[in-house]
Design a protein around this motif. Sequence first.
Motif, short mmCIF file in Angstrom:
data_model
loop_
_atom_site.label_atom_id
_atom_site.label_comp_id
_atom_site.label_asym_id
_atom_site.label_seq_id
_atom_site.Cartn_x
_atom_site.Cartn_y
_atom_site.Cartn_z
N UNK A 255 37.09 5.13 -1.94
CA UNK A 255 36.90 5.55 -3.33
C UNK A 255 36.24 6.93 -3.42
N UNK A 256 36.78 7.86 -2.69
CA UNK A 256 36.37 9.27 -2.75
C UNK A 256 34.96 9.50 -2.19
N UNK A 257 34.44 8.55 -1.42
CA UNK A 257 33.07 8.69 -0.92
C UNK A 257 33.00 8.84 0.60
N UNK A 258 34.14 8.93 1.27
CA UNK A 258 34.12 9.05 2.73
C UNK A 258 34.99 10.23 3.16
N UNK A 259 34.47 11.05 4.03
CA UNK A 259 35.25 12.21 4.50
C UNK A 259 36.12 11.81 5.67
N UNK A 260 37.38 11.57 5.42
CA UNK A 260 38.32 11.22 6.49
C UNK A 260 38.51 9.72 6.63
N UNK A 261 39.64 9.36 7.28
CA UNK A 261 40.00 7.96 7.45
C UNK A 261 40.60 7.77 8.83
N UNK A 262 39.87 7.05 9.66
CA UNK A 262 40.29 6.88 11.06
C UNK A 262 41.68 6.28 11.20
N UNK A 263 42.01 5.38 10.28
CA UNK A 263 43.28 4.65 10.41
C UNK A 263 44.48 5.40 9.84
N UNK A 264 44.34 6.70 9.59
CA UNK A 264 45.43 7.42 8.91
C UNK A 264 46.76 7.32 9.65
N UNK A 265 46.71 7.33 11.00
CA UNK A 265 47.98 7.26 11.76
C UNK A 265 48.71 5.94 11.50
N UNK A 266 47.95 4.90 11.16
CA UNK A 266 48.59 3.59 10.95
C UNK A 266 49.30 3.49 9.60
N UNK A 267 48.97 4.42 8.67
CA UNK A 267 49.58 4.33 7.34
C UNK A 267 50.43 5.56 7.01
N UNK A 268 50.69 6.38 7.99
CA UNK A 268 51.40 7.65 7.73
C UNK A 268 52.91 7.42 7.56
N UNK A 269 53.56 8.45 7.07
CA UNK A 269 55.02 8.40 6.95
C UNK A 269 55.70 8.25 8.30
N UNK A 270 55.09 8.86 9.34
CA UNK A 270 55.68 8.74 10.68
C UNK A 270 55.60 7.30 11.15
N UNK A 271 54.45 6.67 10.92
CA UNK A 271 54.31 5.27 11.34
C UNK A 271 55.33 4.39 10.60
#
Length: 605
Positions: A255-271
């Motif tokens: 909710x806009x309170x964390x800088x970055x998201x470790x799991x981004x590769x798991x939810x990307x368009x490439x994945x």
Amino acid sequence: MQPILKVDLSSGRSEAYLIPPEWERSFLGGASLAARLLYPFLTPELDPFSPAAPLLFLNGPLTGTSGPTVGRFVVCGKGPATGLWAESNCGGFWGPELRFAGYDGLWLSGKAEEPVYLWIEDGGLQIRKAAHLWGQDTYETQEAVRHEVGRTGVHVAVIGPAAERGVLFAGIYCDHGRTAGRTGLGAVMASKNLKAVAVRGKQPLPLVHAEHYSTLRSGSNRALKQDNQARVLHELGTAGAANFSEYLGAMPAKYFHQGGFEGVDKVSGSMMAESILSGQSACHACVIACGRVVKLEDGAKRKGPEYETIVSFGPNLLIDDLKEITRLGEMCDRYGMDTISTGNTIGLAFHLFELGKITAQDTGGLKLQWGDVAAVRQLVRMTADRQGIGNLIAQGSRRLGKHFGAQEEAVQVNGLEVAYHDPRGVSGMALSYATSPRGACHNQSDYFFVDWGDTHPELGIEYFSRHAQAEKAANVARHQNWRTVYNSMVMCIFANVEPQMQVDLINAACGYDWTIEEMMRVGERGWNMKRAVNNKLGLTAAHDQLPKALLEPLPTGGSEGYVPDLQGMLSAYYAARGWDPKTGYPTRARLLALDLDDVAKDLWG
Ligand code: SF4
């Protein structure tokens, strides 16, 4: 353009309304023309759910012509959550089909005595009973109406159960998950007891220079197919941008309170491409085909989520399971709720739970722990049903925050939840959100593309650092003007069409002799027209704001330590726009220069 079909649902009377040609030329079509048409009817006193409230579906002059991404329509009115100008455009095939049926718009007013749907075929209109459809989801409704009218090639715009229950961010849906999702106009449609509008037709397209247009269309579609951004969108969908956006600190998390998201590769368009993707889908005649078709365990083909839905139910809530995000997106589509506002408002509920402002007592025992998919699923259901705390979520984040004495925690602007492009990572979005005519919106100016390096020198849209401040204000205004042209055409903002080609297409379709400069002036006029609608509804300079969270630096991530200097940017922006810094109104001189004499008289006396 063709006539607009006006329907008074109270009396059942209808008539064809001819758009004044001088307004067509001055506003082009779509949202800008709708603002011009609706300006006299949108008053501060008007209840968006009253029978008097107008709801206008409108095409652009190229809709249905198989030009580059122009198979779209827009829906406009007064927003039930914002009380301001509301517009939401939608792809699929419905807009072109309305045009083939002989109309370029549908102007609804009144309220039917019982649920109805409209069946429009080749200029004819039937108002049919729809009580048996009330309560059905958006996919079921389309199927049932298509079956009932018994024709092939029928396209149906519908609302779902969320709209029927007055969820303030309920949208209007057509085809396979195509959505006029934002600003709650589905709830306005429901307040008129209108469940669906089915269209079909075979009328010829009203193109002034049809042969020339056809040559231009082929050339522009060929060029678009080769465009780099279009190819990425085709291969990876809009979620292809997830990793880059996260890297820049522009993709919000927690909710806009964390800088970055470790799991981004798991939810990307490439994945998605490597796991659940089974194909692409496209709106009418679109050569990009950014839509995703995916398969989950049951093997059925379903709509895959785009970037906003992924972030809304993924990083925003600290969920990194693409299949679950797909299911949550589908739940929203079936209920007929905007995925951005749903995920954002649920994010606020989680945030307030963490702050201790919402407790398990308020949630009926549900613990709101970040990353808990089951809890999110439960809240989506409760929101659509308006049960328990879902009844508060259904009213959007501003009202939810206010209820718990924490309105300042809601990440919204003027009642519309912020989309997922954080201005701390891409500063131009600070102005885009703060000054957008429909509340926090990324479609009125997707300036993050410019902050990523996408320039248009022929329009005066240059590159500034993604953390530049007031120096980019005039650039943002020019970009807004250009996107206003898109929203008038009604063209998809994912299409990188050269401005000269854009003008040539307009000229061939409408018989004009515009230059790029004239086209941009029409964009500026449309932007100011919408601003004037809002000023009339009570919006002033004090409303050009950002929520607290976006003005606090994050300690880590791609935007580490940076916040936009909103006040400095706004001062420069007002100067560039010719707006009065005290009232926030366009000055009389600016309005007169844009030939908006009657508006100047209304605002300034
Ligand atoms: S790019 Fe995507 S959203 Fe835009 S018109 Fe094409 S298919 Fe539709």
